[in-house]
Design a protein around this motif. Structure first.
Motif, short mmCIF file in Angstrom:
data_model
loop_
_atom_site.label_atom_id
_atom_site.label_comp_id
_atom_site.label_asym_id
_atom_site.label_seq_id
_atom_site.Cartn_x
_atom_site.Cartn_y
_atom_site.Cartn_z
N ALA A 173 -20.00 16.20 -27.01
CA ALA A 173 -18.65 16.32 -27.55
C ALA A 173 -17.75 17.24 -26.74
O ALA A 173 -18.17 18.30 -26.24
CB ALA A 173 -18.72 16.83 -28.99
N TYR A 174 -16.49 16.83 -26.64
CA TYR A 174 -15.43 17.73 -26.19
C TYR A 174 -15.03 18.54 -27.42
O TYR A 174 -14.46 18.00 -28.37
CB TYR A 174 -14.24 16.92 -25.66
CG TYR A 174 -13.03 17.76 -25.35
CD1 TYR A 174 -13.06 18.70 -24.32
CD2 TYR A 174 -11.85 17.62 -26.08
CE1 TYR A 174 -11.94 19.47 -24.03
CE2 TYR A 174 -10.73 18.38 -25.79
CZ TYR A 174 -10.78 19.31 -24.77
OH TYR A 174 -9.67 20.07 -24.49
N ASP A 233 -24.89 17.58 -18.73
CA ASP A 233 -23.55 17.17 -19.15
C ASP A 233 -22.53 18.27 -18.84
O ASP A 233 -22.80 19.45 -19.08
CB ASP A 233 -23.55 16.87 -20.66
CG ASP A 233 -22.35 16.04 -21.09
OD1 ASP A 233 -21.21 16.48 -20.85
OD2 ASP A 233 -22.57 14.95 -21.67
N PHE A 234 -21.36 17.89 -18.33
CA PHE A 234 -20.34 18.89 -18.01
C PHE A 234 -19.75 19.53 -19.27
O PHE A 234 -19.07 20.56 -19.18
CB PHE A 234 -19.22 18.27 -17.15
CG PHE A 234 -18.35 17.27 -17.87
CD1 PHE A 234 -17.14 17.67 -18.43
CD2 PHE A 234 -18.73 15.94 -17.97
CE1 PHE A 234 -16.32 16.76 -19.08
CE2 PHE A 234 -17.92 15.02 -18.63
CZ PHE A 234 -16.72 15.43 -19.19
N LEU A 235 -20.01 18.94 -20.45
CA LEU A 235 -19.56 19.53 -21.71
C LEU A 235 -20.65 20.35 -22.40
O LEU A 235 -20.50 20.73 -23.56
CB LEU A 235 -19.06 18.42 -22.65
CG LEU A 235 -17.81 17.68 -22.18
CD1 LEU A 235 -17.49 16.51 -23.11
CD2 LEU A 235 -16.61 18.62 -22.09
N TYR A 236 -21.71 20.63 -21.69
CA TYR A 236 -22.85 21.34 -22.27
C TYR A 236 -22.45 22.73 -22.78
O TYR A 236 -22.91 23.17 -23.84
CB TYR A 236 -23.97 21.47 -21.23
CG TYR A 236 -25.13 22.31 -21.67
CD1 TYR A 236 -26.10 21.79 -22.53
CD2 TYR A 236 -25.26 23.63 -21.26
CE1 TYR A 236 -27.18 22.56 -22.95
CE2 TYR A 236 -26.33 24.41 -21.68
CZ TYR A 236 -27.28 23.87 -22.52
OH TYR A 236 -28.33 24.64 -22.94
N VAL A 242 -21.04 26.12 -29.74
CA VAL A 242 -20.97 25.72 -31.15
C VAL A 242 -22.32 25.96 -31.83
O VAL A 242 -22.38 26.46 -32.96
CB VAL A 242 -20.56 24.23 -31.28
CG1 VAL A 242 -20.80 23.72 -32.70
CG2 VAL A 242 -19.10 24.06 -30.91
N HIS A 243 -23.39 25.60 -31.14
CA HIS A 243 -24.74 25.84 -31.68
C HIS A 243 -24.94 27.32 -31.99
O HIS A 243 -25.42 27.69 -33.07
CB HIS A 243 -25.77 25.35 -30.68
CG HIS A 243 -27.17 25.83 -30.92
ND1 HIS A 243 -27.85 25.58 -32.09
CD2 HIS A 243 -28.00 26.57 -30.13
CE1 HIS A 243 -29.05 26.14 -32.02
NE2 HIS A 243 -29.16 26.75 -30.85
N ILE A 244 -24.56 28.17 -31.06
CA ILE A 244 -24.73 29.62 -31.26
C ILE A 244 -23.87 30.11 -32.42
O ILE A 244 -24.32 30.90 -33.26
CB ILE A 244 -24.38 30.37 -29.95
CG1 ILE A 244 -25.41 30.05 -28.87
CG2 ILE A 244 -24.29 31.88 -30.19
CD1 ILE A 244 -25.01 30.51 -27.48
N ALA A 245 -22.61 29.61 -32.48
CA ALA A 245 -21.72 30.02 -33.57
C ALA A 245 -22.27 29.60 -34.92
O ALA A 245 -22.21 30.36 -35.90
CB ALA A 245 -20.33 29.42 -33.35
N TYR A 255 -29.81 20.57 -33.49
CA TYR A 255 -29.24 20.70 -32.16
C TYR A 255 -30.23 20.14 -31.15
O TYR A 255 -31.35 20.61 -31.06
CB TYR A 255 -28.92 22.17 -31.86
CG TYR A 255 -28.33 22.42 -30.49
CD1 TYR A 255 -27.15 21.79 -30.09
CD2 TYR A 255 -28.94 23.32 -29.61
CE1 TYR A 255 -26.61 22.04 -28.84
CE2 TYR A 255 -28.40 23.58 -28.36
CZ TYR A 255 -27.23 22.94 -27.97
OH TYR A 255 -26.68 23.17 -26.73
N ARG A 256 -29.80 19.13 -30.40
CA ARG A 256 -30.68 18.47 -29.45
C ARG A 256 -30.12 18.59 -28.03
O ARG A 256 -28.94 18.33 -27.79
CB ARG A 256 -30.83 16.98 -29.81
CG ARG A 256 -31.47 16.74 -31.17
CD ARG A 256 -32.96 17.08 -31.14
NE ARG A 256 -33.57 16.84 -32.44
CZ ARG A 256 -33.67 17.75 -33.40
NH1 ARG A 256 -33.16 18.96 -33.21
NH2 ARG A 256 -34.25 17.46 -34.55
N VAL A 257 -30.99 18.99 -27.13
CA VAL A 257 -30.67 18.98 -25.70
C VAL A 257 -31.75 18.18 -25.02
O VAL A 257 -32.92 18.57 -25.02
CB VAL A 257 -30.60 20.41 -25.12
CG1 VAL A 257 -30.31 20.34 -23.62
CG2 VAL A 257 -29.54 21.23 -25.83
N ARG A 258 -31.38 17.04 -24.49
CA ARG A 258 -32.35 16.18 -23.81
C ARG A 258 -31.98 16.07 -22.33
O ARG A 258 -30.88 16.44 -21.92
CB ARG A 258 -32.38 14.79 -24.45
CG ARG A 258 -32.87 14.81 -25.89
CD ARG A 258 -32.90 13.41 -26.52
NE ARG A 258 -31.55 12.89 -26.76
CZ ARG A 258 -30.98 11.91 -26.10
NH1 ARG A 258 -31.63 11.33 -25.08
NH2 ARG A 258 -29.77 11.49 -26.39
#
Length: 285
Positions: A173-174, A233-236, A242-245, A255-258
């Motif tokens: 997401a942006y 991803d350049f939007l990482y 957001v995940h931290i917030a 929260y998924r990071v693949r």
């Protein structure tokens, strides 16, 4: 001999049965919009048993990214094949999927000047599809998801109107401009002119981090969140912030990071996960 004669008919009936288990996609549906002053197109996925049943269905609003239109998830995202498969395997509940066009005329899911797309989405599109198709109208049975620009739309719609959605799944997401200076630069590139007050108000309403701070916590927690972004991803950065917030606010979320980047290969792999996640939300009390 009699049984052998009947065999072709049984095979034909079985073939029809298999065929009937496929869903349907129409990608040139039209809505006349007074808010946007013209015709707006959208695509719709109807589940396999839609024509044979009389029941109403939960709904997913699935938003495309920048440069695509209502056909993006159909053509590149393979929404028909992936959703049919998830339903047949019992991983997703039968649902209706609405995919609106946010690219014709101007581009974007938000209200910017005379481009009042967010108003159109809530005041015209949702009432239109809920009257045209057998859609359940409660928050519990309504979800939103999207990729890139559509992931931003997902964040903003669910944070602006958390009473509308049971779940939200932003993908790659942006999350909005990370600073006011970044927003000013973007407006300048687009040729938009806004006052300092308008810039400030837009930033506060269209930055996921800002909204996580300002929207009542219980409202945000009333939405089930699934956030997914590739490690290349350049939007990482925005998604990780957001995940931290959300962690700091103790907002439950997945929260998924693949492995992967900003690509349809990544989003096609995300869609089955999204369908399963929102199906669980539809079924929970």
């Amino acid at each position: 001999m009699y049984k052998l004669k009947l065999l072709p008919y049984f095979l034909f009936a079985f073939t029809l049965s298999i065929y009937a288990q496929n869903g349907t996609v129409m990608d040139e549906e039209i809505l006349n919009s007074k808010i946007l002053n013209g015709e707006r197109k959208y695509a719709v996925y109807l589940p396999p048993d839609y024509d044979s049943s009389k029941r109403s269905y939960p709904v997913l609003y699935l938003l495309h990214g920048s440069g695509d239109d209502q056909t993006g998830w159909v053509q590149f995202g393979e929404v028909l094949h992936i959703t049919d498969k998830a339903i047949k395997e019992g991983k997703a509940t039968p649902m209706i999927i609405i995919m609106p066009d946010a690219d014709t005329g101007k581009r974007g899911y938000f209200n910017v000047g005379e481009w009042r797309y967010e108003d159109f989405f809530f005041d015209e599109l949702i009432p239109h599809v809920e009257s045209k198709y057998r859609i359940k109208k409660d928050k519990r049975y309504r979800a939103v998801a999207g990729l890139s620009m559509g992931g931003g739309g997902t964040f903003m719609y669910a944070l602006h109107k958390p009473d509308m959605f049971s779940s939200a799944c932003p993908l790659s997401a942006y999350i909005g401009p990370l600073t006011i200076e970044q927003l000013k630069e973007r407006a300048q590139r687009r040729g938009d002119t806004f006052s300092e007050e308008e810039i400030k108000n837009f930033f506060e309403q269209h930055n996921a981090l800002s909204l996580i701070e300002s929207v009542p916590l219980e409202k945000i927690k009333s939405v089930k969140w699934f956030i997914d972004c590739g490690d290349d991803d350049f939007l990482y950065e925005g998604n990780s912030l957001v995940h931290i917030a959300m962690k700091k606010k103790e907002i439950p979320h997945e929260y998924r990071v693949r492995d992967g980047g900003h690509s349809w290969t990544y989003w096609r792999a995300s869609l089955p996960l999204v369908l399963e996640f929102i199906s669980d939300s539809f079924h929970q009390n």
